[in-house]
Write a protein that holds these residues in place. Structure first.
Motif, PDB file in Angstrom:
ATOM      1  N   ILE A  54       0.846  -1.195   0.000  1.00  0.00           N
ATOM      2  CA  ILE A  54       0.000   0.000   0.000  1.00  0.00           C
ATOM      3  C   ILE A  54       0.879   1.242   0.000  1.00  0.00           C
ATOM      4  CG2 ILE A  54      -1.717   1.315   1.307  1.00  0.00           C
ATOM      5  CD1 ILE A  54      -2.793  -1.408   2.287  1.00  0.00           C
ATOM      6  N   HIS A  55       0.656   2.105  -0.997  1.00  0.00           N
ATOM      7  CA  HIS A  55       1.450   3.320  -1.145  1.00  0.00           C
ATOM      8  C   HIS A  55       0.717   4.578  -0.688  1.00  0.00           C
ATOM      9  CE1 HIS A  55       4.351   0.957  -3.307  1.00  0.00           C
ATOM     10  NE2 HIS A  55       3.520   0.681  -4.287  1.00  0.00           N
ATOM     11  N   GLY A  56      -0.608   4.548  -0.646  1.00  0.00           N
ATOM     12  CA  GLY A  56      -1.337   5.761  -0.289  1.00  0.00           C
ATOM     13  C   GLY A  56      -2.744   5.472   0.174  1.00  0.00           C
ATOM     14  N   LEU A  57      -3.313   6.433   0.913  1.00  0.00           N
ATOM     15  CA  LEU A  57      -4.672   6.336   1.432  1.00  0.00           C
ATOM     16  C   LEU A  57      -5.354   7.685   1.270  1.00  0.00           C
ATOM     17  CD1 LEU A  57      -3.784   4.547   4.790  1.00  0.00           C
ATOM     18  CD2 LEU A  57      -4.970   3.464   2.873  1.00  0.00           C
ATOM     19  N   GLY A  58      -6.662   7.674   1.126  1.00  0.00           N
ATOM     20  CA  GLY A  58      -7.391   8.932   1.035  1.00  0.00           C
ATOM     21  C   GLY A  58      -8.875   8.720   1.223  1.00  0.00           C
ATOM     22  N   VAL A  59      -9.584   9.817   1.452  1.00  0.00           N
ATOM     23  CA  VAL A  59     -11.042   9.799   1.592  1.00  0.00           C
ATOM     24  C   VAL A  59     -11.634  10.705   0.532  1.00  0.00           C
ATOM     25  CG1 VAL A  59     -12.980  10.437   3.067  1.00  0.00           C
ATOM     26  CG2 VAL A  59     -10.996   9.293   4.056  1.00  0.00           C
ATOM     27  N   ASP A  60     -12.605  10.189  -0.220  1.00  0.00           N
ATOM     28  CA  ASP A  60     -13.279  10.974  -1.246  1.00  0.00           C
ATOM     29  C   ASP A  60     -14.373  11.815  -0.573  1.00  0.00           C
ATOM     30  OD1 ASP A  60     -14.582  12.019  -3.415  1.00  0.00           O
ATOM     31  OD2 ASP A  60     -14.806  10.108  -4.478  1.00  0.00           O
ATOM     32  N   PRO A  61     -14.276  13.147  -0.614  1.00  0.00           N
ATOM     33  CA  PRO A  61     -15.315  13.979  -0.008  1.00  0.00           C
ATOM     34  C   PRO A  61     -16.690  13.791  -0.649  1.00  0.00           C
ATOM     35  CG  PRO A  61     -13.357  15.285  -0.529  1.00  0.00           C
ATOM     36  CD  PRO A  61     -13.194  13.954  -1.194  1.00  0.00           C
ATOM     37  N   GLY A  63     -17.406  10.090   1.202  1.00  0.00           N
ATOM     38  CA  GLY A  63     -16.770   9.672   2.448  1.00  0.00           C
ATOM     39  C   GLY A  63     -16.073   8.334   2.376  1.00  0.00           C
ATOM     40  N   ALA A  64     -15.975   7.761   1.179  1.00  0.00           N
ATOM     41  CA  ALA A  64     -15.365   6.439   1.037  1.00  0.00           C
ATOM     42  C   ALA A  64     -13.851   6.509   1.173  1.00  0.00           C
ATOM     43  CB  ALA A  64     -15.738   5.824  -0.306  1.00  0.00           C
ATOM     44  N   ILE A  65     -13.274   5.454   1.762  1.00  0.00           N
ATOM     45  CA  ILE A  65     -11.834   5.326   1.899  1.00  0.00           C
ATOM     46  C   ILE A  65     -11.278   4.618   0.666  1.00  0.00           C
ATOM     47  CG2 ILE A  65      -9.970   4.252   3.235  1.00  0.00           C
ATOM     48  CD1 ILE A  65     -11.797   4.535   5.704  1.00  0.00           C
ATOM     49  N   TYR A  66     -10.188   5.163   0.119  1.00  0.00           N
ATOM     50  CA  TYR A  66      -9.529   4.567  -1.030  1.00  0.00           C
ATOM     51  C   TYR A  66      -8.116   4.130  -0.657  1.00  0.00           C
ATOM     52  CZ  TYR A  66     -13.269   5.776  -4.235  1.00  0.00           C
ATOM     53  OH  TYR A  66     -14.480   5.841  -4.877  1.00  0.00           O
ATOM     54  N   ILE A  67      -7.714   2.992  -1.217  1.00  0.00           N
ATOM     55  CA  ILE A  67      -6.394   2.416  -0.996  1.00  0.00           C
ATOM     56  C   ILE A  67      -5.646   2.422  -2.324  1.00  0.00           C
ATOM     57  CG2 ILE A  67      -5.096   0.383  -0.259  1.00  0.00           C
ATOM     58  CD1 ILE A  67      -7.675  -0.559   1.189  1.00  0.00           C
ATOM     59  N   ALA A  68      -4.502   3.080  -2.364  1.00  0.00           N
ATOM     60  CA  ALA A  68      -3.655   3.064  -3.559  1.00  0.00           C
ATOM     61  C   ALA A  68      -2.596   1.994  -3.357  1.00  0.00           C
ATOM     62  CB  ALA A  68      -3.012   4.429  -3.772  1.00  0.00           C
ATOM     63  N   GLY A  69      -2.712   0.915  -4.120  1.00  0.00           N
ATOM     64  CA  GLY A  69      -1.831  -0.220  -3.926  1.00  0.00           C
ATOM     65  C   GLY A  69      -0.988  -0.544  -5.146  1.00  0.00           C
ATOM     66  N   LYS A  76     -11.541   0.682  -3.416  1.00  0.00           N
ATOM     67  CA  LYS A  76     -12.503   1.383  -2.580  1.00  0.00           C
ATOM     68  C   LYS A  76     -12.937   0.451  -1.458  1.00  0.00           C
ATOM     69  CE  LYS A  76     -16.944   3.850  -2.830  1.00  0.00           C
ATOM     70  NZ  LYS A  76     -18.024   4.315  -3.750  1.00  0.00           N
ATOM     71  N   VAL A  77     -12.777   0.899  -0.222  1.00  0.00           N
ATOM     72  CA  VAL A  77     -13.167   0.079   0.927  1.00  0.00           C
ATOM     73  C   VAL A  77     -14.686   0.043   1.014  1.00  0.00           C
ATOM     74  CG1 VAL A  77     -13.091  -0.138   3.430  1.00  0.00           C
ATOM     75  CG2 VAL A  77     -11.029   0.544   2.169  1.00  0.00           C
ATOM     76  N   ILE A 114      -5.632  -3.116 -13.011  1.00  0.00           N
ATOM     77  CA  ILE A 114      -4.382  -3.428 -12.310  1.00  0.00           C
ATOM     78  C   ILE A 114      -3.354  -2.393 -12.745  1.00  0.00           C
ATOM     79  CG2 ILE A 114      -2.507  -5.084 -12.044  1.00  0.00           C
ATOM     80  CD1 ILE A 114      -4.543  -7.319 -12.355  1.00  0.00           C
ATOM     81  N   GLN A 115      -2.942  -1.558 -11.810  1.00  0.00           N
ATOM     82  CA  GLN A 115      -2.026  -0.458 -12.106  1.00  0.00           C
ATOM     83  C   GLN A 115      -1.358  -0.043 -10.799  1.00  0.00           C
ATOM     84  OE1 GLN A 115      -3.000   2.839 -15.018  1.00  0.00           O
ATOM     85  NE2 GLN A 115      -3.361   3.938 -13.103  1.00  0.00           N
ATOM     86  N   ASP A 116      -0.066   0.133 -10.829  1.00  0.00           N
ATOM     87  CA  ASP A 116       0.687   0.479  -9.627  1.00  0.00           C
ATOM     88  C   ASP A 116       0.539   1.973  -9.335  1.00  0.00           C
ATOM     89  OD1 ASP A 116       2.416   0.623  -7.519  1.00  0.00           O
ATOM     90  OD2 ASP A 116       4.222   0.166  -8.662  1.00  0.00           O
ATOM     91  N   HIS A 117      -0.046   2.298  -8.196  1.00  0.00           N
ATOM     92  CA  HIS A 117      -0.195   3.683  -7.774  1.00  0.00           C
ATOM     93  C   HIS A 117       0.856   3.981  -6.710  1.00  0.00           C
ATOM     94  CE1 HIS A 117      -4.103   2.658  -9.486  1.00  0.00           C
ATOM     95  NE2 HIS A 117      -4.314   3.937  -9.680  1.00  0.00           N
TER      96      HIS A 117
END
Length: 288
Positions: free
Chosen positions: A42-49, A52-58, A64-65, A78-81
């Motif tokens: 996992i390279h990054g995390l964020g929340v879409d305003p 409110g969903a949590i996203y995982i950049a892997g 999307k959680v 499939i893409q490396d973020h």
């Protein structure tokens, strides 16, 4: 001479920096299918305003959680973020590598999505830049390019870039209230620039942090080499210790001063709603 515990912590951060370079591939899975490569590191995390969903950049896609047990691969891609940040409702910036390395250049440059990751367009630097950290700060955008080992800045949304200092960056932090003040976590400690990334100096007496964010002016919140949350409300002059993750953070994001997201090396995602005093699990991967 550096204290032995700090040397050990620096070695942990060196491992993190090596993994962030794309060389480490721990592969927790978002689904139990044998043909699914899972999320990967996992390279990054964020929340879409927008919702409110949590996203995982892997390493193997953007997810999307959906629940503690489920993270859905966005658009089946499939893409490396590598670098990843949320800049507004449905609007994401990222960098990294295409899923099919035979299809063209291994470097995506800066890419942007305005539909929560379903589609992406190239903004700049396709084929040349691999941004491992992306940090918006008001009208400025900062990035760390792993190819040149330099901090870079943009004032037009990432279409054109100005070169900055050469630094061994793990993570970047800046506030919209102070767009020219930029912090960087490095293997040697926390560093700060007051000239928009042109030069950096050590932040004296700061804890050794793997990640840091600046949710508002003068406020810094990050995770140290042991996974403990550290907070400063005076631009890094003094620090307070908060709660701890069960291990060093692989990714970390301050959504605001109270809401924090972090992942550990096993792919578990943790959330705090009280500035890091305690955390709850919001996603736990299923072994493939």
């Amino acid at each position: 001479m550096r204290h032995p515990r700090l040397r050990a912590a620096a070695a942990v951060l060196a491992t993190l920096a090596f993994t962030a370079s794309g060389c480490g591939h721990s592969q927790p899975s978002a689904a139990p299918r044998p043909d699914d490569p899972g999320i990967g590191h996992i390279h990054g995390l964020g929340v879409d305003p927008a919702d409110g969903a949590i996203y995982i950049a892997g390493h193997f896609g953007l997810f999307k959680v959906k629940s503690v047990e489920t993270a859905e691969r966005v658009a089946g891609r499939i893409q490396d973020h590598m670098g990843f940040t949320v800049t507004g409702p449905g609007t994401f910036l990222a960098s990294g590598h295409p899923g099919d390395l035979q299809a063209g250049s291994p470097h995506l440059g800066l890419i942007r999505s305005t539909d929560s990751g379903r589609t992406w367009i190239t903004v700049s630097e396709s084929g040349t830049a691999d941004f491992h950290a992306l940090q918006p700060a008001g009208d400025k955008l900062y990035a760390f390019d792993s190819q040149t080992r330099r901090v870079r800045s943009s004032t037009d949304g990432g279409r054109t870039w100005m070169p900055g200092a050469e630094e061994d960056v793990i993570d970047l932090a800046a506030s919209a209230a102070e767009p020219n003040r930029l912090y960087a976590t490095t293997q040697g400690g926390l560093r700060v620039s007051t000239d928009g990334g042109t030069s950096f100096a050590d932040v004296r007496d700061a804890p050794l942090l793997s990640h840091v964010d600046s949710p508002s002016k003068g406020v810094l919140v990050g995770s140290d080499a042991d996974g403990r949350v550290r907070t400063s409300k005076d631009a890094g002059r003094t620090w307070q210790a908060g709660g701890a993750l069960p291990g060093q953070a692989a990714a970390f994001a301050a959504v605001d001063g109270n809401r924090l997201l972090a992942s550990t090396e096993d792919g578990t995602i943790y959330e705090s709603r009280n500035g890091g005093d305690d955390f709850t699990v919001v996603f736990r991967p299923t072994a493939s």
